[in-house]
Write an enzyme that holds these catalytic residues in place. Structure first.
Site, PDB file in Angstrom:
ATOM      1  N   ARG A 135     -13.106  -2.534  12.636  1.00 20.19           N
ATOM      2  CA  ARG A 135     -14.272  -1.869  12.427  1.00 20.19           C
ATOM      3  C   ARG A 135     -15.406  -2.918  11.893  1.00 20.19           C
ATOM      4  O   ARG A 135     -15.065  -4.035  11.777  1.00 20.19           O
ATOM      5  CB  ARG A 135     -13.793  -0.895  11.269  1.00 20.19           C
ATOM      6  CG  ARG A 135     -13.004   0.226  11.925  1.00 20.19           C
ATOM      7  CD  ARG A 135     -12.669   1.271  10.615  1.00 20.19           C
ATOM      8  NE  ARG A 135     -11.745   0.519   9.638  1.00 20.19           N
ATOM      9  CZ  ARG A 135     -11.068   1.127   8.519  1.00 20.19           C
ATOM     10  NH1 ARG A 135     -11.257   2.217   8.174  1.00 20.19           N
ATOM     11  NH2 ARG A 135     -10.159   0.148   7.787  1.00 20.19           N
ATOM     12  N   LYS A 145     -13.236  -4.007   4.961  1.00 21.76           N
ATOM     13  CA  LYS A 145     -11.809  -4.209   4.094  1.00 21.76           C
ATOM     14  C   LYS A 145     -12.327  -5.463   3.207  1.00 21.76           C
ATOM     15  O   LYS A 145     -13.480  -5.972   3.049  1.00 21.76           O
ATOM     16  CB  LYS A 145     -10.796  -5.139   5.039  1.00 21.76           C
ATOM     17  CG  LYS A 145     -10.380  -3.984   6.208  1.00 21.76           C
ATOM     18  CD  LYS A 145      -9.581  -3.005   5.543  1.00 21.76           C
ATOM     19  CE  LYS A 145      -8.263  -2.814   5.270  1.00 21.76           C
ATOM     20  NZ  LYS A 145      -7.860  -1.605   4.752  1.00 21.76           N
ATOM     21  N   TYR A 147     -14.096  -1.210   1.020  1.00 24.02           N
ATOM     22  CA  TYR A 147     -12.797  -0.777   0.449  1.00 24.02           C
ATOM     23  C   TYR A 147     -12.270  -2.209  -0.293  1.00 24.02           C
ATOM     24  O   TYR A 147     -12.172  -3.259   0.170  1.00 24.02           O
ATOM     25  CB  TYR A 147     -11.906  -0.438   1.663  1.00 24.02           C
ATOM     26  CG  TYR A 147     -12.169   0.974   2.418  1.00 24.02           C
ATOM     27  CD1 TYR A 147     -12.219   2.026   1.478  1.00 24.02           C
ATOM     28  CD2 TYR A 147     -12.507   0.973   3.578  1.00 24.02           C
ATOM     29  CE1 TYR A 147     -12.441   3.172   2.146  1.00 24.02           C
ATOM     30  CE2 TYR A 147     -12.528   2.269   4.300  1.00 24.02           C
ATOM     31  CZ  TYR A 147     -12.650   3.365   3.526  1.00 24.02           C
ATOM     32  OH  TYR A 147     -12.884   4.595   3.866  1.00 24.02           O
ATOM     33  N   HIS A 176      -9.427  -1.741  -3.033  1.00 27.66           N
ATOM     34  CA  HIS A 176      -7.915  -1.656  -3.512  1.00 27.66           C
ATOM     35  C   HIS A 176      -7.545  -2.856  -4.251  1.00 27.66           C
ATOM     36  O   HIS A 176      -6.402  -3.559  -4.031  1.00 27.66           O
ATOM     37  CB  HIS A 176      -7.166  -1.546  -2.224  1.00 27.66           C
ATOM     38  CG  HIS A 176      -7.443  -0.239  -1.073  1.00 27.66           C
ATOM     39  ND1 HIS A 176      -7.185   1.169  -1.900  1.00 27.66           N
ATOM     40  CD2 HIS A 176      -8.017   0.134  -0.283  1.00 27.66           C
ATOM     41  CE1 HIS A 176      -7.453   1.912  -1.045  1.00 27.66           C
ATOM     42  NE2 HIS A 176      -8.131   1.275  -0.089  1.00 27.66           N
ATOM     43  N   GLU A 209     -13.340   3.223  -2.234  1.00 23.31           N
ATOM     44  CA  GLU A 209     -12.300   4.151  -2.502  1.00 23.31           C
ATOM     45  C   GLU A 209     -12.431   4.701  -3.999  1.00 23.31           C
ATOM     46  O   GLU A 209     -11.879   5.669  -4.255  1.00 23.31           O
ATOM     47  CB  GLU A 209     -10.717   3.699  -2.432  1.00 23.31           C
ATOM     48  CG  GLU A 209     -10.380   2.483  -3.299  1.00 23.31           C
ATOM     49  CD  GLU A 209     -10.934   1.130  -3.073  1.00 23.31           C
ATOM     50  OE1 GLU A 209     -11.705   1.025  -1.983  1.00 23.31           O
ATOM     51  OE2 GLU A 209     -10.496   0.139  -3.793  1.00 23.31           O
ATOM     52  N   ASP A 246       1.004   5.826   3.539  1.00 26.14           N
ATOM     53  CA  ASP A 246       0.375   4.673   2.741  1.00 26.14           C
ATOM     54  C   ASP A 246       0.697   4.975   1.059  1.00 26.14           C
ATOM     55  O   ASP A 246       0.374   4.243   0.443  1.00 26.14           O
ATOM     56  CB  ASP A 246      -1.167   4.512   3.157  1.00 26.14           C
ATOM     57  CG  ASP A 246      -1.950   6.002   2.717  1.00 26.14           C
ATOM     58  OD1 ASP A 246      -1.156   7.010   2.771  1.00 26.14           O
ATOM     59  OD2 ASP A 246      -3.152   5.879   2.574  1.00 26.14           O
TER      60      ASP A 246
HETATM   61  N1  LIG Z   1      -1.853   6.627   7.337  1.00 22.13           N
HETATM   62  C1  LIG Z   1      -3.097   6.437   7.369  1.00 22.13           C
HETATM   63  O1  LIG Z   1      -3.718   5.839   8.133  1.00 22.13           O
HETATM   64  C2  LIG Z   1      -3.963   7.281   6.467  1.00 22.13           C
HETATM   65  C3  LIG Z   1      -5.338   7.594   6.728  1.00 22.13           C
HETATM   66  C4  LIG Z   1      -6.063   8.473   5.912  1.00 22.13           C
HETATM   67  C5  LIG Z   1      -5.518   8.973   4.767  1.00 22.13           C
HETATM   68  N2  LIG Z   1      -4.009   8.732   4.527  1.00 22.13           N
HETATM   69  C6  LIG Z   1      -3.464   9.356   3.517  1.00 22.13           C
HETATM   70  O2  LIG Z   1      -3.026  10.999   3.917  1.00 22.13           O
HETATM   71  C7  LIG Z   1      -2.803  11.530   2.622  1.00 22.13           C
HETATM   72  C8  LIG Z   1      -3.632  12.970   2.470  1.00 22.13           C
HETATM   73  O3  LIG Z   1      -4.878  12.583   2.214  1.00 22.13           O
HETATM   74  P1  LIG Z   1      -6.113  13.725   1.968  1.00 22.13           P
HETATM   75  O4  LIG Z   1      -7.244  12.852   2.203  1.00 22.13           O
HETATM   76  O5  LIG Z   1      -5.733  14.829   3.072  1.00 22.13           O
HETATM   77  O6  LIG Z   1      -5.723  14.302   0.654  1.00 22.13           O
HETATM   78  P2  LIG Z   1      -6.270  15.563   0.140  1.00 22.13           P
HETATM   79  O7  LIG Z   1      -6.202  15.523  -1.535  1.00 22.13           O
HETATM   80  O8  LIG Z   1      -7.472  16.266   0.829  1.00 22.13           O
HETATM   81  O9  LIG Z   1      -5.026  16.552   0.538  1.00 22.13           O
HETATM   82  C9  LIG Z   1      -3.766  16.452  -0.163  1.00 22.13           C
HETATM   83  C10 LIG Z   1      -3.114  18.074   0.057  1.00 22.13           C
HETATM   84  O10 LIG Z   1      -1.718  17.814  -0.477  1.00 22.13           O
HETATM   85  C11 LIG Z   1      -1.547  19.079  -1.252  1.00 22.13           C
HETATM   86  N3  LIG Z   1      -0.284  18.768  -1.970  1.00 22.13           N
HETATM   87  C12 LIG Z   1       0.197  18.227  -3.162  1.00 22.13           C
HETATM   88  N4  LIG Z   1       1.471  18.445  -3.585  1.00 22.13           N
HETATM   89  C13 LIG Z   1       1.918  19.084  -2.240  1.00 22.13           C
HETATM   90  C14 LIG Z   1       3.288  19.548  -2.101  1.00 22.13           C
HETATM   91  N5  LIG Z   1       4.352  19.429  -2.838  1.00 22.13           N
HETATM   92  N6  LIG Z   1       3.487  20.477  -1.040  1.00 22.13           N
HETATM   93  C15 LIG Z   1       2.556  20.568   0.004  1.00 22.13           C
HETATM   94  N7  LIG Z   1       1.179  19.966  -0.437  1.00 22.13           N
HETATM   95  C16 LIG Z   1       0.856  19.249  -1.442  1.00 22.13           C
HETATM   96  C17 LIG Z   1      -2.644  19.364  -2.080  1.00 22.13           C
HETATM   97  O11 LIG Z   1      -2.793  20.499  -2.617  1.00 22.13           O
HETATM   98  C18 LIG Z   1      -3.827  18.880  -1.158  1.00 22.13           C
HETATM   99  O12 LIG Z   1      -4.238  20.138  -0.490  1.00 22.13           O
HETATM  100  C19 LIG Z   1      -3.204  10.621   1.514  1.00 22.13           C
HETATM  101  O13 LIG Z   1      -1.974   9.784   1.054  1.00 22.13           O
HETATM  102  C20 LIG Z   1      -3.979   9.594   2.175  1.00 22.13           C
HETATM  103  O14 LIG Z   1      -4.108   8.223   1.350  1.00 22.13           O
HETATM  104  C21 LIG Z   1      -3.471   8.017   5.585  1.00 22.13           C
END
Ligand SMILES: NC(=O)c1ccc[n+]([C@@H]2O[C@H](COP(=O)([O-])OP(=O)(O)OC[C@H]3O[C@@H](n4cnc5c(N)ncnc54)[C@H](O)[C@@H]3O)[C@@H](O)[C@H]2O)c1
Length: 370
Positions: free
Chosen positions: A15, A74, A93, A95, A117, A269
């Site tokens: 990116r 990054k 970002y 971290h 972040e 993550d």
């Molecule tokens: N792998 C990747 O490349 C990548 C990229 C972007 C985001 N992410 C990760 O994805 C994850 C989700 O991010 P987001 O932006 O959607 O967060 P968000 O806060 O918008 O949504 C998280 C949801 O999880 C729910 N939740 C909490 N505990 C729960 C449970 N026990 N059962 C069911 N739901 C529950 C919350 O109520 C909330 O609605 C984060 O860990 C983020 O870091 C990963």
């Protein structure tokens, strides 16, 4: 102000922190923009596309030496540390909690570091993280659909089904940004979609958003057990802010899933919500446990760097314009979201959570502003 955009040199990062529309906006606001030659290549943006909008191109050393504000994606890596200059503003970002040596380098460099972040609105939302969650959520289903193909290790399921054959079943754990975006794509493909969340208001919003076409379920062990047995694709999208993701699916539960079904745990993550998930890379994204394909890529947006670049810069540009236009002191005073983004101010760690993670005492931001 002089705004500099170095090429990202962290391995695998494609990116770039500014697009040609961003250059135009900054130049129109009478700022100067210097872009490192080749900085946009990973996102299929040519140098001429930047220069056409008024940027100049230069070497990495020139960019770092001249810029008052450095725009990055990054965190700087070790070879970039010596390039940081006193008073220079770094907007990226970071971290920092995960890279204490960078925190030390930033303190030594005597600059100002603002982390995407930790930019946080008063309602708690994280506007510079959301675009990457949107990308990852949509991609989760695209990738899941790919690995459901027999030749890719899956059960051999077309999520859309065909007349006479039911569609595939997609279960999404967590109805936040990732979850809603995953559901949108799954629904668009014609799949049969369920979302589970512990927050009933979230489920109400999901029900409204999709006009009842997505099944909403409260997230508890019983309901998760039920949906797992039916799911062809399980998307993990849970987040508990500031904490490791809770483990909601044990390895015994994974063993009850259908042979050749697929798990994409986007929350990997933060440790992931599936006991059997571990981080994987784009070069080697999947492995199989109990006959279930596991996808644990921790940097999914890197698979689609061009879309991710435009999504990220759409969100960061207004902050960059404000920083360049008002100067960092006034921008931070005026905008509480931006103030929460400041991690390091001229050698002092000013973000409480970052300081805590580094085992230091935070200096109050107000104490260091003039
Ligand atoms: N792998 C990747 O490349 C990548 C990229 C972007 C985001 N992410 C990760 O994805 C994850 C989700 O991010 P987001 O932006 O959607 O967060 P968000 O806060 O918008 O949504 C998280 C949801 O999880 C729910 N939740 C909490 N505990 C729960 C449970 N026990 N059962 C069911 N739901 C529950 C919350 O109520 C909330 O609605 C984060 O860990 C983020 O870091 C990963």
């Amino acid at each position: 102000m002089i705004v500099g955009v170095p090429r990202e040199i962290k391995p695998g990062e494609q990116r770039v922190a500014l697009t040609p529309p961003g250059v135009r906006a900054l130049v129109e606001a009478t700022h100067r923009v210097i872009v490192e030659r080749g900085a946009g290549a990973g996102s299929s943006i040519r140098d001429e596309e930047y220069t056409r909008e008024g940027a100049t191109t230069a070497s990495a050393d020139e960019v770092w030496a001249q810029a008052e504000i450095i725009r990055k994606v990054k965190e700087p890596i070790a070879e970039e540390y010596p390039r940081m200059r006193p008073g220079q503003i770094l907007f990226t970002y970071l971290h920092l909690a995960a890279v204490p040596e960078l925190a030390r380098a930033l303190q030594t460099a005597d600059g100002i570091a603002i982390a995407y972040e930790t930019v946080q609105r008063p309602d708690g939302s994280l506007p510079l993280l959301a675009p990457m969650s949107e990308v990852a959520g949509r991609l989760a289903v695209q990738e899941g659909a790919f690995y459901l193909a027999k030749a890719h290790g899956g059960r051999g399921i077309l999520l859309a089904g065909v007349p006479g054959v039911p569609p595939g079943n997609v279960a999404v754990l967590g109805g936040g940004t990732v979850g809603v975006n995953a559901a949108r794509i799954a629904l668009g493909l014609g799949a049969d979609v369920s979302i589970l969340d512990i927050n009933l208001d979230r489920l109400r919003a999901v029900d409204d958003l999709f006009h009842g076409r997505v099944i909403t379920l409260v997230s508890n062990s019983f309901n998760i057990d039920q949906v797992l047995r039916r799911a062809d694709l399980l998307v993990g999208a849970v987040l508990v802010a500031g904490a490791r993701a809770p483990v909601l699916v044990t390895k015994e539960m994974v063993a009850t899933m259908k042979e050749g079904s697929v798990i994409v745990d986007v929350a990997v993550d933060q440790g992931g919500s599936i006991e059997t998930i571990r981080p994987t890379t784009l070069l080697d994204p999947i492995y199989v446990v109990s006959g279930v394909v596991h996808y644990g890529v921790a940097n999914m947006p890197a698979l689609v760097p061009r879309t991710s670049t435009f999504a990220l810069t759409n969100a960061t540009l207004p902050y960059a314009l404000e920083l360049a236009g008002r100067g960092v002191q006034a921008a931070v005073r005026r905008n509480p979201a931006r103030a929460r983004g400041v991690n390091v101010w001229r050698g002092r760690i000013v973000h409480p959570a970052v300081a805590h993670a580094l085992g230091e005492k935070a200096t109050a931001l107000e104490a260091v502003l003039d």
